[in-house]
Design a protein around this motif. Structure first.
Motif, PDB file in Angstrom:
ATOM      1  N   ALA A  30     -18.997  14.413   6.232  1.00  0.00           N
ATOM      2  CA  ALA A  30     -19.202  13.762   7.334  1.00  0.00           C
ATOM      3  C   ALA A  30     -18.982  12.376   7.020  1.00  0.00           C
ATOM      4  O   ALA A  30     -18.268  11.532   7.839  1.00  0.00           O
ATOM      5  N   SER A  31     -19.528  11.777   5.828  1.00  0.00           N
ATOM      6  CA  SER A  31     -19.504  10.298   5.673  1.00  0.00           C
ATOM      7  C   SER A  31     -18.085  10.203   5.226  1.00  0.00           C
ATOM      8  O   SER A  31     -17.376   9.015   5.560  1.00  0.00           O
ATOM      9  N   LEU A  32     -17.409  11.052   4.510  1.00  0.00           N
ATOM     10  CA  LEU A  32     -16.179  10.699   4.078  1.00  0.00           C
ATOM     11  C   LEU A  32     -15.176  10.762   5.264  1.00  0.00           C
ATOM     12  O   LEU A  32     -14.258  10.107   5.487  1.00  0.00           O
ATOM     13  N   SER A  33     -15.434  11.521   6.147  1.00  0.00           N
ATOM     14  CA  SER A  33     -14.722  11.775   7.541  1.00  0.00           C
ATOM     15  C   SER A  33     -14.640  10.354   8.291  1.00  0.00           C
ATOM     16  O   SER A  33     -13.569   9.930   8.683  1.00  0.00           O
ATOM     17  N   ARG A  34     -15.818   9.601   8.385  1.00  0.00           N
ATOM     18  CA  ARG A  34     -16.002   8.402   8.993  1.00  0.00           C
ATOM     19  C   ARG A  34     -15.159   7.367   8.257  1.00  0.00           C
ATOM     20  O   ARG A  34     -14.655   6.462   8.845  1.00  0.00           O
ATOM     21  N   CYS A  35     -15.523   7.542   6.870  1.00  0.00           N
ATOM     22  CA  CYS A  35     -14.682   6.424   6.006  1.00  0.00           C
ATOM     23  C   CYS A  35     -13.064   6.578   6.326  1.00  0.00           C
ATOM     24  O   CYS A  35     -12.549   5.548   6.402  1.00  0.00           O
ATOM     25  N   LEU A  36     -12.484   8.002   6.296  1.00  0.00           N
ATOM     26  CA  LEU A  36     -11.259   7.988   6.248  1.00  0.00           C
ATOM     27  C   LEU A  36     -10.655   7.507   7.620  1.00  0.00           C
ATOM     28  O   LEU A  36      -9.568   6.997   7.714  1.00  0.00           O
ATOM     29  N   ALA A  37     -11.521   7.749   8.798  1.00  0.00           N
ATOM     30  CA  ALA A  37     -11.111   7.398  10.013  1.00  0.00           C
ATOM     31  C   ALA A  37     -11.103   5.840  10.092  1.00  0.00           C
ATOM     32  O   ALA A  37     -10.101   5.482  10.730  1.00  0.00           O
ATOM     33  N   SER A  38     -11.798   5.092   9.503  1.00  0.00           N
ATOM     34  CA  SER A  38     -11.822   3.669   9.417  1.00  0.00           C
ATOM     35  C   SER A  38     -10.549   2.980   8.914  1.00  0.00           C
ATOM     36  O   SER A  38      -9.934   2.215   9.335  1.00  0.00           O
ATOM     37  N   LEU A  39      -9.917   4.082   7.657  1.00  0.00           N
ATOM     38  CA  LEU A  39      -8.828   3.534   7.171  1.00  0.00           C
ATOM     39  C   LEU A  39      -7.610   3.711   8.289  1.00  0.00           C
ATOM     40  O   LEU A  39      -6.673   2.914   7.864  1.00  0.00           O
ATOM     41  N   GLY A 105       2.150   5.524  -9.283  1.00  0.00           N
ATOM     42  CA  GLY A 105       3.056   4.080  -9.625  1.00  0.00           C
ATOM     43  C   GLY A 105       2.659   3.007  -8.660  1.00  0.00           C
ATOM     44  O   GLY A 105       3.468   2.011  -8.638  1.00  0.00           O
ATOM     45  N   GLU A 106       1.545   3.165  -7.868  1.00  0.00           N
ATOM     46  CA  GLU A 106       1.381   1.981  -7.037  1.00  0.00           C
ATOM     47  C   GLU A 106       0.937   0.808  -7.737  1.00  0.00           C
ATOM     48  O   GLU A 106       0.584   0.803  -9.042  1.00  0.00           O
ATOM     49  N   ASP A 107       1.194  -0.331  -7.112  1.00  0.00           N
ATOM     50  CA  ASP A 107       1.178  -1.867  -7.808  1.00  0.00           C
ATOM     51  C   ASP A 107      -0.343  -2.062  -8.013  1.00  0.00           C
ATOM     52  O   ASP A 107      -0.669  -2.807  -8.837  1.00  0.00           O
ATOM     53  N   ALA A 108      -1.108  -1.679  -6.920  1.00  0.00           N
ATOM     54  CA  ALA A 108      -2.740  -2.118  -7.135  1.00  0.00           C
ATOM     55  C   ALA A 108      -3.345  -0.722  -6.438  1.00  0.00           C
ATOM     56  O   ALA A 108      -2.859   0.027  -5.744  1.00  0.00           O
ATOM     57  N   PHE A 109      -4.629  -1.059  -6.715  1.00  0.00           N
ATOM     58  CA  PHE A 109      -5.512   0.112  -6.088  1.00  0.00           C
ATOM     59  C   PHE A 109      -6.747  -0.583  -5.585  1.00  0.00           C
ATOM     60  O   PHE A 109      -7.340  -1.498  -6.219  1.00  0.00           O
ATOM     61  N   ALA A 110      -7.348   0.025  -4.573  1.00  0.00           N
ATOM     62  CA  ALA A 110      -8.598  -0.466  -3.959  1.00  0.00           C
ATOM     63  C   ALA A 110      -9.573   0.666  -3.976  1.00  0.00           C
ATOM     64  O   ALA A 110      -9.249   1.695  -3.930  1.00  0.00           O
ATOM     65  N   PHE A 111     -10.608   0.214  -4.396  1.00  0.00           N
ATOM     66  CA  PHE A 111     -11.994   1.337  -4.274  1.00  0.00           C
ATOM     67  C   PHE A 111     -12.866   1.154  -3.140  1.00  0.00           C
ATOM     68  O   PHE A 111     -13.116  -0.128  -2.848  1.00  0.00           O
ATOM     69  N   ILE A 112     -12.972   2.143  -2.055  1.00  0.00           N
ATOM     70  CA  ILE A 112     -14.271   1.906  -1.192  1.00  0.00           C
ATOM     71  C   ILE A 112     -15.116   3.162  -1.150  1.00  0.00           C
ATOM     72  O   ILE A 112     -14.618   4.228  -1.677  1.00  0.00           O
ATOM     73  N   ASP A 113     -16.042   3.154  -1.010  1.00  0.00           N
ATOM     74  CA  ASP A 113     -17.333   4.273  -1.144  1.00  0.00           C
ATOM     75  C   ASP A 113     -17.245   5.288   0.160  1.00  0.00           C
ATOM     76  O   ASP A 113     -16.765   4.683   1.291  1.00  0.00           O
ATOM     77  N   VAL A 117     -17.513   2.159   5.669  1.00  0.00           N
ATOM     78  CA  VAL A 117     -16.249   1.948   6.646  1.00  0.00           C
ATOM     79  C   VAL A 117     -15.576   0.590   6.581  1.00  0.00           C
ATOM     80  O   VAL A 117     -16.463  -0.420   6.370  1.00  0.00           O
ATOM     81  N   ALA A 118     -14.344   0.665   6.704  1.00  0.00           N
ATOM     82  CA  ALA A 118     -13.614  -0.529   6.483  1.00  0.00           C
ATOM     83  C   ALA A 118     -13.220  -1.286   7.841  1.00  0.00           C
ATOM     84  O   ALA A 118     -13.133  -0.408   8.741  1.00  0.00           O
ATOM     85  N   THR A 119     -13.431  -2.492   7.753  1.00  0.00           N
ATOM     86  CA  THR A 119     -12.836  -3.266   9.137  1.00  0.00           C
ATOM     87  C   THR A 119     -11.440  -3.296   8.987  1.00  0.00           C
ATOM     88  O   THR A 119     -10.702  -3.028   8.032  1.00  0.00           O
ATOM     89  N   PRO A 120     -10.774  -3.618  10.264  1.00  0.00           N
ATOM     90  CA  PRO A 120      -9.292  -3.359  10.340  1.00  0.00           C
ATOM     91  C   PRO A 120      -8.607  -4.369   9.386  1.00  0.00           C
ATOM     92  O   PRO A 120      -7.477  -4.080   9.057  1.00  0.00           O
ATOM     93  N   GLY A 121      -9.240  -5.553   9.089  1.00  0.00           N
ATOM     94  CA  GLY A 121      -8.509  -6.479   8.223  1.00  0.00           C
ATOM     95  C   GLY A 121      -8.752  -6.365   6.638  1.00  0.00           C
ATOM     96  O   GLY A 121      -8.152  -7.324   5.975  1.00  0.00           O
ATOM     97  N   TRP A 122      -9.515  -5.412   6.564  1.00  0.00           N
ATOM     98  CA  TRP A 122     -10.149  -5.215   5.051  1.00  0.00           C
ATOM     99  C   TRP A 122      -8.926  -5.267   4.029  1.00  0.00           C
ATOM    100  O   TRP A 122      -8.871  -6.034   3.320  1.00  0.00           O
ATOM    101  N   LEU A 123      -8.102  -4.518   4.002  1.00  0.00           N
ATOM    102  CA  LEU A 123      -6.958  -4.277   3.006  1.00  0.00           C
ATOM    103  C   LEU A 123      -6.080  -5.275   2.959  1.00  0.00           C
ATOM    104  O   LEU A 123      -6.087  -6.045   1.914  1.00  0.00           O
ATOM    105  N   ALA A 124      -5.831  -6.053   4.323  1.00  0.00           N
ATOM    106  CA  ALA A 124      -4.615  -7.165   4.333  1.00  0.00           C
ATOM    107  C   ALA A 124      -5.503  -8.570   3.611  1.00  0.00           C
ATOM    108  O   ALA A 124      -4.880  -9.138   3.056  1.00  0.00           O
TER     109      ALA A 124
END
Length: 340
Positions: A30-39, A105-113, A117-124
């Protein structure tokens, strides 16, 4: 983290054209689903959707994340990869994520638990900080979302947030609950997450301290905000004391002197006793000065005492193995459903 960088200039100047967002999960669908939805709500103006990949590492033998990942992959605007790492452990899961990024082969990687949940501007914001600073990694702030209204001391003290001081350019410590890392820089460093921390926790602190010794500095991205779900059971002095006790053991393990050596044990004992004494004296002084009117001040003293206790306990090898039997997610509450 102020040592002179030893990284090569090409890595510092190479633009990030692709990124993998890594989420490690254990029995929390359930937590994972909430996280993925925010992405899915991320705004990524600098990258096309096909340049972003989500990597979910399922660290449970039962493959508890498989159905959630499949459902999300079918509807996601991004590419989604599920990785199963059945050998339980935080370091093993994170290393499996990095292996998947290297394969992709991605240039960078991010971790989130998976409980964030991420805010819309998180990755940018993370990407912009990497580009602006040229550093190998950047971290953002983590703010809590409490399952229930917490006591005033918990709000006032900020004990459930990971936030660097206002105006800080570089982080005091690296952390994997909100970070982006240049893959080539990590490859060059030749360091990964140490499995010795699988059950202890603190694998991210150990990694970034080892990287700091190689000259790394971690940039701060203040606008790269994520929110962490905090269950009511965590908002307790006992939970905080256990967490801070664990950081004492981690301090002993990551000290310059070898852990468990005579010199290492002597140093841990001296540092631990000093912290316990100082924490006790500060707590008494705070109480006498009317600190009881603001309990968060006394709780801050508990941090010093508990961390000292963890250092002393490390002398005889008694560490808190917080993740030896991780808690399985309970049935979501109505409030959890509403945030998903």
């Amino acid at each position: 983290m102020t040592a002179t960088p030893t990284r090569s200039a090409p890595i510092r100047s190479t633009p990030v054209r692709s990124v993998a967002i890594c989420v490690c999960s254990y029995e929390r669908p359930a937590s994972l689903s909430r996280c993925l939805a925010s992405l899915e709500r991320l705004a990524t103006p600098a990258l096309a959707d096909e340049a972003v990949r989500i990597v979910v590492v399922d660290n449970s033998p039962s493959r508890s994340a498989a159905e959630t990942v499949a459902i999300h992959a079918a509807a996601s605007r991004f590419r989604v990869t599920g990785v199963h790492e059945p050998a339980k452990g935080l370091s093993r899961a994170r290393n499996a994520a990095i292996a998947a990024v290297r394969a992709g082969g991605e240039d960078a990687f991010a971790f989130i638990d998976d409980d964030e949940v991420a805010t819309p501007g998180w990755l940018a914001a993370l990407l912009a900080t990497l580009e602006r600073t040229g550093e190998p990694a950047a971290v953002g702030p983590v703010h809590p979302i409490f399952e229930e209204r917490p006591p005033e001391w918990a709000l006032r003290g900020g004990f459930f947030a990971d936030v660097d001081p206002d105006g800080a350019l570089h982080a005091r410590e690296g952390r994997t609950n909100n970070v982006i890392i240049r893959r080539a820089a990590l490859d060059e460093a030749g360091i990964g997450f140490d499995p010795v921390y699988d059950e202890l926790g603190g694998e991210d602190t150990a990694l970034f301290r080892a990287l700091a010794a190689k000259g790394w500095r971690i940039a701060v991205a203040p606008d790269a905000i994520v929110h962490e779900w905090v269950p009511a059971r965590r908002v307790a002095l006992a939970w905080l004391a256990r967490r801070w006790y664990r950081t004492g053991g981690l301090e002993a393990r990551t000290h310059a002197l070898p852990y468990g050596s005579p010199a290492g044990r002597a140093t841990a004992l001296a540092r631990g006793l000093a912290r316990i004494g100082a924490g006790g004296a500060l707590a008494a002084g705070t109480a006498l000065a009317g600190g009881w009117r603001d309990p968060s001040r006394l709780v801050h003293r508990l941090f010093t005492i508990a961390r000292g206790g963890g250092l002393v306990a490390s002398v005889v090898g008694r560490e808190s193995r917080e993740y030896a039997t991780p808690r399985i997610e309970a049935t979501p509450t109505r409030q959890e459903d509403a945030t998903g």
